[in-house]
Design a protein around this motif. Structure first.
Motif, PDB file in Angstrom:
ATOM      1  N   ALA A 193       0.864  -1.035  -0.046  1.00  0.00           N
ATOM      2  CA  ALA A 193      -0.024   0.067   0.031  1.00  0.00           C
ATOM      3  C   ALA A 193       0.730   1.209   0.037  1.00  0.00           C
ATOM      4  N   LEU A 194       1.753   1.289   0.828  1.00  0.00           N
ATOM      5  CA  LEU A 194       2.861   2.284   0.796  1.00  0.00           C
ATOM      6  C   LEU A 194       3.540   2.697  -0.359  1.00  0.00           C
ATOM      7  N   ALA A 195       3.977   1.617  -0.863  1.00  0.00           N
ATOM      8  CA  ALA A 195       4.536   1.561  -2.497  1.00  0.00           C
ATOM      9  C   ALA A 195       3.685   2.314  -3.558  1.00  0.00           C
ATOM     10  N   ALA A 252      10.075  -5.156  -0.144  1.00  0.00           N
ATOM     11  CA  ALA A 252       8.739  -5.984   0.424  1.00  0.00           C
ATOM     12  C   ALA A 252       9.325  -7.340  -0.603  1.00  0.00           C
ATOM     13  N   LEU A 253       9.902  -7.195  -1.736  1.00  0.00           N
ATOM     14  CA  LEU A 253      10.547  -8.254  -2.506  1.00  0.00           C
ATOM     15  C   LEU A 253      11.471  -9.050  -1.763  1.00  0.00           C
ATOM     16  N   ILE A 254      12.140  -8.253  -1.251  1.00  0.00           N
ATOM     17  CA  ILE A 254      13.286  -9.108  -0.308  1.00  0.00           C
ATOM     18  C   ILE A 254      12.601 -10.005   0.931  1.00  0.00           C
ATOM     19  N   LEU A 255      11.685  -9.389   1.271  1.00  0.00           N
ATOM     20  CA  LEU A 255      10.851 -10.182   2.599  1.00  0.00           C
ATOM     21  C   LEU A 255      10.059 -11.310   1.856  1.00  0.00           C
ATOM     22  N   ASN A 283       1.744   9.098  -5.853  1.00  0.00           N
ATOM     23  CA  ASN A 283       2.195  10.705  -5.654  1.00  0.00           C
ATOM     24  C   ASN A 283       3.464  11.016  -6.434  1.00  0.00           C
ATOM     25  N   ARG A 284       3.986  10.188  -7.546  1.00  0.00           N
ATOM     26  CA  ARG A 284       4.842  10.399  -8.419  1.00  0.00           C
ATOM     27  C   ARG A 284       6.360  10.380  -7.828  1.00  0.00           C
ATOM     28  N   GLN A 285       6.316   9.642  -6.674  1.00  0.00           N
ATOM     29  CA  GLN A 285       7.585   9.503  -5.984  1.00  0.00           C
ATOM     30  C   GLN A 285       7.987   8.077  -6.619  1.00  0.00           C
ATOM     31  N   VAL A 286       8.369   7.876  -7.715  1.00  0.00           N
ATOM     32  CA  VAL A 286       8.584   6.591  -8.396  1.00  0.00           C
ATOM     33  C   VAL A 286       9.868   5.710  -7.977  1.00  0.00           C
ATOM     34  N   ASN A 287      10.824   6.649  -7.562  1.00  0.00           N
ATOM     35  CA  ASN A 287      12.179   6.014  -6.997  1.00  0.00           C
ATOM     36  C   ASN A 287      11.754   5.451  -5.707  1.00  0.00           C
ATOM     37  N   ASP A 288      10.949   6.172  -4.781  1.00  0.00           N
ATOM     38  CA  ASP A 288      10.765   5.720  -3.402  1.00  0.00           C
ATOM     39  C   ASP A 288       9.853   4.458  -3.622  1.00  0.00           C
ATOM     40  N   ALA A 289       8.805   4.644  -4.598  1.00  0.00           N
ATOM     41  CA  ALA A 289       8.101   3.243  -4.635  1.00  0.00           C
ATOM     42  C   ALA A 289       8.781   2.072  -5.126  1.00  0.00           C
ATOM     43  N   ARG A 290       9.864   2.123  -5.875  1.00  0.00           N
ATOM     44  CA  ARG A 290      10.684   1.225  -6.120  1.00  0.00           C
ATOM     45  C   ARG A 290      11.516   0.680  -5.113  1.00  0.00           C
ATOM     46  N   ASP A 291      11.988   1.411  -4.208  1.00  0.00           N
ATOM     47  CA  ASP A 291      12.687   0.941  -3.233  1.00  0.00           C
ATOM     48  C   ASP A 291      11.780   0.237  -1.812  1.00  0.00           C
TER      49      ASP A 291
END
Length: 275
Positions: A233-235, A254-257, A241-249
């Motif tokens: 949800a946060l991603a 999440a993908l690591i977990l 909100n167009r914070q694409v780099n933050d969304a990727r991070d």
């Protein structure tokens, strides 16, 4: 009796709702530690003997019926609960037991709902029953009825988190976003849990208020950093909100977990392709 896949899923989730406690435990009728460690069948045998000696003791009969239910001896459990009601119509917990039998043995939500309603006629303080009612109505997508019952229950129990939480979810299902926000905000004031921030964030998403959603999901994420739903949800709110780099991070975290999670993998690929 052959049960469809949908009914199997329904019953599994209802078993999760029941948890490890029995109805007998609610009445403080469970045996003490020494007795509780007995073999289940032997415990039932002892109870049967006691009921035979004291046929007028309705609490003993109820305890026996509850033990039958715990071991999925549905016909015997139903017989005990029904006999008790014939002698004492307002024995509310017997209606709960009959409702649980309808859910577990037949996956019959309509029948279960009617039993649970009867239980509330005689005991409106049994908060567990509201959870069962909410589940049965949600299965049938009767969210408006669930809201009506929960709102009435909250009038008598204004700070009960379980009631408020279920009410907020039903508001979301009815797209009554403002009411969901009000109820979730009340929940957070009572107890700032990550799951309550998640509900509050979903209500903001319904209103397409992605800035508030992002802020709320972040608060929940800070409380529970590994929560799968909050990570996704946060991603997504960062992405909107167009914070694409933050969304990727965030989605990569999440993908690591959760490396095998298909939803997370799809989101990671989607954000990767976004310029």
């Amino acid at each position: 009796m052959v049960i469809s896949h949908l009914k199997v899923v329904l019953v599994i989730f209802f078993l999760m709702l029941l948890g490890s406690s029995s109805i007998a435990a609610t009445l403080n009728l469970t045996p003490g530690d020494g007795t509780f460690k007995m073999d289940g069948k032997y415990r039932i045998h002892l109870l049967e003997e006691e009921v035979e000696k004291h046929p007028g003791n309705l609490n003993l009969k109820f305890l026996l019926g509850s033990q039958y239910l715990d071991y999925y001896m549905f016909e015997k459990a139903e017989k005990e609960f029904t006999e008790i009601i014939k002698q004492q119509k307002n024995y509310a917990f017997c209606y709960v037991g009959l409702g649980n039998i309808a859910m577990l043995n037949e996956a019959n939500t309509k029948k279960a709902f009617e039993y649970y309603k009867q239980a509330l006629q005689f005991d409106k303080t049994n908060l567990t029953v509201y959870g069962y009612i909410n589940y049965a109505l949600n299965i049938e997508k009767r969210f408006d009825e669930a809201v009506s019952i929960l709102e009435q229950a909250i009038l008598d129990n204004p700070n009960q988190e379980a009631l408020l939480y279920n009410l907020s979810l039903n508001y979301l299902m009815l797209s009554e976003s403002d009411k969901a926000i009000g109820t979730a905000t009340q929940l957070i004031k009572l107890n700032p849990l990550a799951s309550y921030y998640y509900v509050l964030g979903l209500a903001s998403v319904q209103k397409k208020d992605w800035k508030n959603a992002m802020k709320t999901f972040e608060q929940g994420h800070n409380l529970s950093p590994n929560d799968r739903q909050l990570l996704i949800a946060l991603a997504q709110s960062l992405y909107e909100n167009r914070q694409v780099n933050d969304a990727r991070d965030m989605i990569n975290q999440a993908l690591i977990l959760y490396p095998e999670d298909e939803d997370i993998k799809n989101k990671a690929e989607e954000y990767k392709q976004k310029k």
